[in-house]
Every structure is written in structure tokens, then in C-alpha cells.
Scaffold this motif. Structure first.
Motif, PDB file in Angstrom:
ATOM      1  N   PHE A  35       0.736   7.367 -14.044  1.00 59.69           N
ATOM      2  CA  PHE A  35       0.629   6.892 -15.313  1.00 59.69           C
ATOM      3  C   PHE A  35       0.355   5.267 -15.281  1.00 59.69           C
ATOM      4  O   PHE A  35      -0.781   4.886 -15.961  1.00 59.69           O
ATOM      5  CB  PHE A  35       0.394   7.529 -16.296  1.00 59.69           C
ATOM      6  CG  PHE A  35      -0.049   9.140 -16.904  1.00 59.69           C
ATOM      7  CD1 PHE A  35      -1.750   9.601 -16.868  1.00 59.69           C
ATOM      8  CD2 PHE A  35       0.621  10.171 -17.131  1.00 59.69           C
ATOM      9  CE1 PHE A  35      -2.170   9.843 -17.266  1.00 59.69           C
ATOM     10  CE2 PHE A  35       0.384  11.310 -17.489  1.00 59.69           C
ATOM     11  CZ  PHE A  35      -1.464  11.193 -17.283  1.00 59.69           C
ATOM     12  N   ARG A  36       1.127   4.945 -15.639  1.00 63.55           N
ATOM     13  CA  ARG A  36       0.765   3.870 -16.078  1.00 63.55           C
ATOM     14  C   ARG A  36       0.616   2.509 -14.949  1.00 63.55           C
ATOM     15  O   ARG A  36      -0.584   1.325 -15.344  1.00 63.55           O
ATOM     16  CB  ARG A  36       2.194   2.472 -16.359  1.00 63.55           C
ATOM     17  CG  ARG A  36       3.036   3.279 -18.028  1.00 63.55           C
ATOM     18  CD  ARG A  36       4.287   2.924 -18.190  1.00 63.55           C
ATOM     19  NE  ARG A  36       4.035   1.979 -18.617  1.00 63.55           N
ATOM     20  CZ  ARG A  36       5.179   1.275 -19.521  1.00 63.55           C
ATOM     21  NH1 ARG A  36       6.486   1.399 -19.044  1.00 63.55           N
ATOM     22  NH2 ARG A  36       4.998   1.383 -21.154  1.00 63.55           N
ATOM     23  N   LYS A  37       0.343   2.763 -13.564  1.00 67.90           N
ATOM     24  CA  LYS A  37       0.239   2.608 -12.423  1.00 67.90           C
ATOM     25  C   LYS A  37      -1.234   2.339 -12.668  1.00 67.90           C
ATOM     26  O   LYS A  37      -2.197   1.757 -11.745  1.00 67.90           O
ATOM     27  CB  LYS A  37       1.209   2.944 -11.074  1.00 67.90           C
ATOM     28  CG  LYS A  37       0.760   1.885  -9.497  1.00 67.90           C
ATOM     29  CD  LYS A  37       1.390   0.739  -9.864  1.00 67.90           C
ATOM     30  CE  LYS A  37       0.160  -0.411  -9.366  1.00 67.90           C
ATOM     31  NZ  LYS A  37       0.771  -2.136  -9.115  1.00 67.90           N
ATOM     32  N   ALA A  38      -1.647   3.647 -12.801  1.00 63.81           N
ATOM     33  CA  ALA A  38      -3.496   3.858 -13.171  1.00 63.81           C
ATOM     34  C   ALA A  38      -3.988   3.216 -13.740  1.00 63.81           C
ATOM     35  O   ALA A  38      -5.253   2.554 -13.141  1.00 63.81           O
ATOM     36  CB  ALA A  38      -4.004   5.306 -13.342  1.00 63.81           C
ATOM     37  N   ASP A  99      11.980   3.091 -15.611  1.00 58.43           N
ATOM     38  CA  ASP A  99      11.258   1.630 -14.370  1.00 58.43           C
ATOM     39  C   ASP A  99      11.720   1.335 -13.022  1.00 58.43           C
ATOM     40  O   ASP A  99      11.197   0.778 -12.177  1.00 58.43           O
ATOM     41  CB  ASP A  99      12.798   0.776 -15.474  1.00 58.43           C
ATOM     42  CG  ASP A  99      12.704   0.829 -17.042  1.00 58.43           C
ATOM     43  OD1 ASP A  99      10.910   1.267 -17.545  1.00 58.43           O
ATOM     44  OD2 ASP A  99      13.481   0.270 -17.902  1.00 58.43           O
ATOM     45  N   LYS A 100      12.501   2.474 -12.925  1.00 59.30           N
ATOM     46  CA  LYS A 100      12.944   2.292 -11.139  1.00 59.30           C
ATOM     47  C   LYS A 100      11.622   3.279 -11.092  1.00 59.30           C
ATOM     48  O   LYS A 100      11.692   2.890  -9.485  1.00 59.30           O
ATOM     49  CB  LYS A 100      14.785   3.670 -10.784  1.00 59.30           C
ATOM     50  CG  LYS A 100      15.536   2.705 -11.693  1.00 59.30           C
ATOM     51  CD  LYS A 100      15.854   1.415 -11.175  1.00 59.30           C
ATOM     52  CE  LYS A 100      17.397   0.421 -11.387  1.00 59.30           C
ATOM     53  NZ  LYS A 100      17.586  -0.385 -10.792  1.00 59.30           N
ATOM     54  N   THR A 101      11.554   3.932 -11.387  1.00 59.63           N
ATOM     55  CA  THR A 101      10.369   4.598  -9.958  1.00 59.63           C
ATOM     56  C   THR A 101       8.915   3.485 -10.263  1.00 59.63           C
ATOM     57  O   THR A 101       8.302   3.619  -8.792  1.00 59.63           O
ATOM     58  CB  THR A 101       9.963   5.848 -10.903  1.00 59.63           C
ATOM     59  OG1 THR A 101      10.405   6.903 -11.164  1.00 59.63           O
ATOM     60  CG2 THR A 101       8.611   6.661  -9.908  1.00 59.63           C
ATOM     61  N   ILE A 105       6.624   2.623  -6.887  1.00 60.94           N
ATOM     62  CA  ILE A 105       4.857   2.905  -6.461  1.00 60.94           C
ATOM     63  C   ILE A 105       4.761   1.251  -6.369  1.00 60.94           C
ATOM     64  O   ILE A 105       3.302   0.835  -5.522  1.00 60.94           O
ATOM     65  CB  ILE A 105       5.077   3.079  -8.357  1.00 60.94           C
ATOM     66  CG1 ILE A 105       5.494   4.937  -8.696  1.00 60.94           C
ATOM     67  CG2 ILE A 105       3.475   3.431  -8.556  1.00 60.94           C
ATOM     68  CD1 ILE A 105       5.363   5.481  -9.089  1.00 60.94           C
ATOM     69  N   ASN A 106       5.098   0.213  -7.643  1.00 60.07           N
ATOM     70  CA  ASN A 106       4.500  -0.894  -7.590  1.00 60.07           C
ATOM     71  C   ASN A 106       4.745  -1.611  -5.993  1.00 60.07           C
ATOM     72  O   ASN A 106       3.858  -2.281  -5.181  1.00 60.07           O
ATOM     73  CB  ASN A 106       5.451  -2.243  -8.190  1.00 60.07           C
ATOM     74  CG  ASN A 106       4.945  -1.878  -9.847  1.00 60.07           C
ATOM     75  OD1 ASN A 106       4.264  -1.286  -9.795  1.00 60.07           O
ATOM     76  ND2 ASN A 106       5.449  -2.172 -10.368  1.00 60.07           N
ATOM     77  N   TYR A 107       5.513  -1.709  -5.011  1.00 57.66           N
ATOM     78  CA  TYR A 107       6.178  -1.755  -3.624  1.00 57.66           C
ATOM     79  C   TYR A 107       5.049  -0.897  -2.705  1.00 57.66           C
ATOM     80  O   TYR A 107       4.273  -1.921  -2.294  1.00 57.66           O
ATOM     81  CB  TYR A 107       8.038  -1.577  -3.393  1.00 57.66           C
ATOM     82  CG  TYR A 107       7.723  -1.816  -2.116  1.00 57.66           C
ATOM     83  CD1 TYR A 107       8.279  -3.134  -1.270  1.00 57.66           C
ATOM     84  CD2 TYR A 107       7.789  -0.955  -1.178  1.00 57.66           C
ATOM     85  CE1 TYR A 107       7.999  -3.620  -0.280  1.00 57.66           C
ATOM     86  CE2 TYR A 107       8.137  -0.923   0.404  1.00 57.66           C
ATOM     87  CZ  TYR A 107       8.261  -2.526   0.780  1.00 57.66           C
ATOM     88  OH  TYR A 107       8.011  -2.565   2.192  1.00 57.66           O
ATOM     89  N   PRO A 110       0.791  -2.201  -4.664  1.00 60.33           N
ATOM     90  CA  PRO A 110       0.695  -3.162  -5.235  1.00 60.33           C
ATOM     91  C   PRO A 110      -0.837  -3.868  -5.923  1.00 60.33           C
ATOM     92  O   PRO A 110      -0.129  -4.287  -7.344  1.00 60.33           O
ATOM     93  CB  PRO A 110       1.063  -4.558  -4.511  1.00 60.33           C
ATOM     94  CG  PRO A 110       0.357  -4.022  -2.637  1.00 60.33           C
ATOM     95  CD  PRO A 110       0.749  -2.234  -2.476  1.00 60.33           C
ATOM     96  N   ASN A 111      -1.559  -3.490  -6.160  1.00 65.63           N
ATOM     97  CA  ASN A 111      -3.049  -3.767  -6.134  1.00 65.63           C
ATOM     98  C   ASN A 111      -3.952  -2.435  -6.133  1.00 65.63           C
ATOM     99  O   ASN A 111      -4.992  -2.836  -5.034  1.00 65.63           O
ATOM    100  CB  ASN A 111      -3.708  -5.053  -5.447  1.00 65.63           C
ATOM    101  CG  ASN A 111      -2.557  -6.543  -5.389  1.00 65.63           C
ATOM    102  OD1 ASN A 111      -2.254  -6.576  -6.887  1.00 65.63           O
ATOM    103  ND2 ASN A 111      -2.177  -6.896  -4.406  1.00 65.63           N
ATOM    104  N   PRO A 112      -4.346  -1.317  -6.401  1.00 65.53           N
ATOM    105  CA  PRO A 112      -5.040  -0.027  -6.051  1.00 65.53           C
ATOM    106  C   PRO A 112      -6.170  -0.533  -6.493  1.00 65.53           C
ATOM    107  O   PRO A 112      -6.340  -1.464  -7.476  1.00 65.53           O
ATOM    108  CB  PRO A 112      -4.571   0.530  -7.044  1.00 65.53           C
ATOM    109  CG  PRO A 112      -3.742   0.209  -8.247  1.00 65.53           C
ATOM    110  CD  PRO A 112      -3.038  -1.135  -7.169  1.00 65.53           C
ATOM    111  N   ASN A 113      -7.428  -0.215  -5.598  1.00 66.48           N
ATOM    112  CA  ASN A 113      -8.796  -0.696  -6.085  1.00 66.48           C
ATOM    113  C   ASN A 113      -8.489   0.993  -7.110  1.00 66.48           C
ATOM    114  O   ASN A 113      -8.232   1.773  -7.514  1.00 66.48           O
ATOM    115  CB  ASN A 113      -9.917  -0.085  -5.098  1.00 66.48           C
ATOM    116  CG  ASN A 113      -9.298   0.528  -3.965  1.00 66.48           C
ATOM    117  OD1 ASN A 113      -9.119   2.212  -4.227  1.00 66.48           O
ATOM    118  ND2 ASN A 113      -9.231   0.431  -3.136  1.00 66.48           N
ATOM    119  N   LEU A 114     -10.539   0.749  -7.916  1.00 72.97           N
ATOM    120  CA  LEU A 114     -10.930   1.833  -8.524  1.00 72.97           C
ATOM    121  C   LEU A 114     -10.483   3.555  -7.974  1.00 72.97           C
ATOM    122  O   LEU A 114     -10.091   4.142  -9.305  1.00 72.97           O
ATOM    123  CB  LEU A 114     -12.155   1.196  -8.676  1.00 72.97           C
ATOM    124  CG  LEU A 114     -12.755   2.620 -11.002  1.00 72.97           C
ATOM    125  CD1 LEU A 114     -11.433   2.840 -11.426  1.00 72.97           C
ATOM    126  CD2 LEU A 114     -13.900   2.761 -10.667  1.00 72.97           C
TER     127      LEU A 114
END
Length: 214
Positions: A35-38, A99-101, A105-107, A110-114
């Protein structure tokens, strides 16, 4: 012989319940990170935690267990039957696992589009509902927040669980709005659909798994 078979059956069911609890809690942490990554709004309880972050100035890893402890006290008073192994596991593990997940996910993304963010949001919604269904059905304790809707449902009797869940989620969203938490379309979708989706997963997957049915 019959007693032996009965014992094996009970042990098998307990093993399934333990697995459902651990998997459900892990998937809950994964769903929060997703969710945070979205970047389209987090789930309602995370909104509440972020609101308390803004008020207190402390980071997520400290605020999350603090909020859970307050809700745990309420659960102990009004619905202590929901406190068990899963409750304690949630209290101590979710923040760490999020935190670990998030690092993983960021790896990977890293820069998701819409469009990727929308897909990520949908995955997060499905995960959080399925996770909640697993460990609530296993009945080895739920998170203190999840217990709020269950307690309301138990005490009112006539109000369906899905409506109780929508109600508790909306309270979190309102508090988050007041204290400038990360609210977006994902928050609204989760608040409206989590209750019905959890109930759907209960009936179609979690209850049959616990009872050993395909």
C-alpha cells in the motif's frame, strides 16, 4: 483406535490454524508495505498510525506498537477471547516485517508509474483482505485493531461484521484526515470494500481450509 484418530484430527486442525495465523500476519505486513509503495493512500489502520506519527513526531516502528497496546487494553476489557498467539505476534512483528518488506519492494519496483501503482494498490487490497480472513478465521487471536469490529459485531448482534468493519475503518480515516495522514483513493476503496471482501474470503477459502476441505 477411535480416540487416536480423534487426537490426530484435532492436532491436524490446530496445525492448520497455526499456519493460517502466521501466514495471515505475514501477508498483513506485506500488504502494508505494498500500500505504501502504491502512493495512492494506505489502508485505514495505517492511516491511523500515520496520524499518530504526525501528532507525536515518532516513527512508524514506535507508534504502531503503541497504538496496538492502547487497542489491546480495550480488547482485554470488552473482548479478551480474541487475545491469543496471533495478537502478540502482530504486536511485535508487523512493524519489523513492514520495514523489511518495504526494502525488498523498493528494490524490485524503485520508481513505479501510475499503472504500476494502480496494480500495486489492487494487490495490496486483495492481500490485506485475504490476510485478515486467514488469521481471524484461525481464531488464535487477532490484532487489537481487527478485534474492534469483532467486538462491535458481538455486542450488537444484528449489525453484520462487514458493516462493523466499514465503521471502524471510517473512524480511522476521519482521524487521519484531521491529522494530515496519507489518505487517497486506496484508503477509500479499502474502507468500503475490506469488510465485504474479508467475509467473501472467509466463506470461500479460510473456513474450508480450517475444516480441511478442498
Amino acid at each position: 483406535m477411535k480416540n487416536t484418530l480423534k487426537k490426530i484430527t484435532i492436532d491436524g486442525k490446530m496445525i492448520r490454524r497455526l499456519i493460517m495465523t502466521v501466514v495471515g500476519i505475514y501477508l498483513t505486513a506485506v500488504s502494508v508495505a505494498v500500500f505504501r509503495k502504491a502512493l495512492l493512500g494506505v489502508d485505514p489502520f495505517t492511516v491511523l498510525v500515520e496520524a499518530m506519527e504526525n501528532v507525536s513526531g515518532y516513527r512508524y516502528g514506535i507508534v504502531f506498537p503503541a497504538v496496538q497496546v492502547v487497542l489491546l487494553l480495550i480488547t482485554f476489557i470488552f473482548g479478551r477471547k480474541y487475545i491469543n498467539f496471533g495478537t502478540i505476534l502482530t504486536l511485535f512483528c508487523i512493524g519489523f516485517l513492514v520495514d523489511k518488506t518495504s526494502i525488498v519492494i523498493n528494490y524490485i519496483l524503485p520508481n513505479p508509474n501510475l499503472s504500476q501503482r494502480v496494480i500495486t494498490l489492487i494487490i495490496g487490497l486483495i492481500l490485506v483482505c485475504f490476510a485478515g480472513s486467514l488469521y481471524m478465521t484461525a481464531n488464535l487471536g487477532v490484532s487489537a485493531y481487527d478485534a474492534m469490529a469483532l467486538i462491535i459485531h458481538d455486542r450488537t448482534k444484528k449489525i453484520p461484521f462487514r458493516i462493523c468493519r466499514i465503521g471502524t475503518d471510517l473512524v480511522c480515516v476521519i482521524i487521519g484526515f484531521i491529522f494530515h495522514a496519507n489518505i487517497g483513493i486506496g484508503t477509500l476503496i479499502t474502507a468500503l470494500f475490506m469488510g465485504p471482501l474479508v467475509q467473501f474470503f472467509n466463506q470461500k477459502i479460510s473456513i474450508p481450509i480450517m475444516n480441511g476441505k478442498k
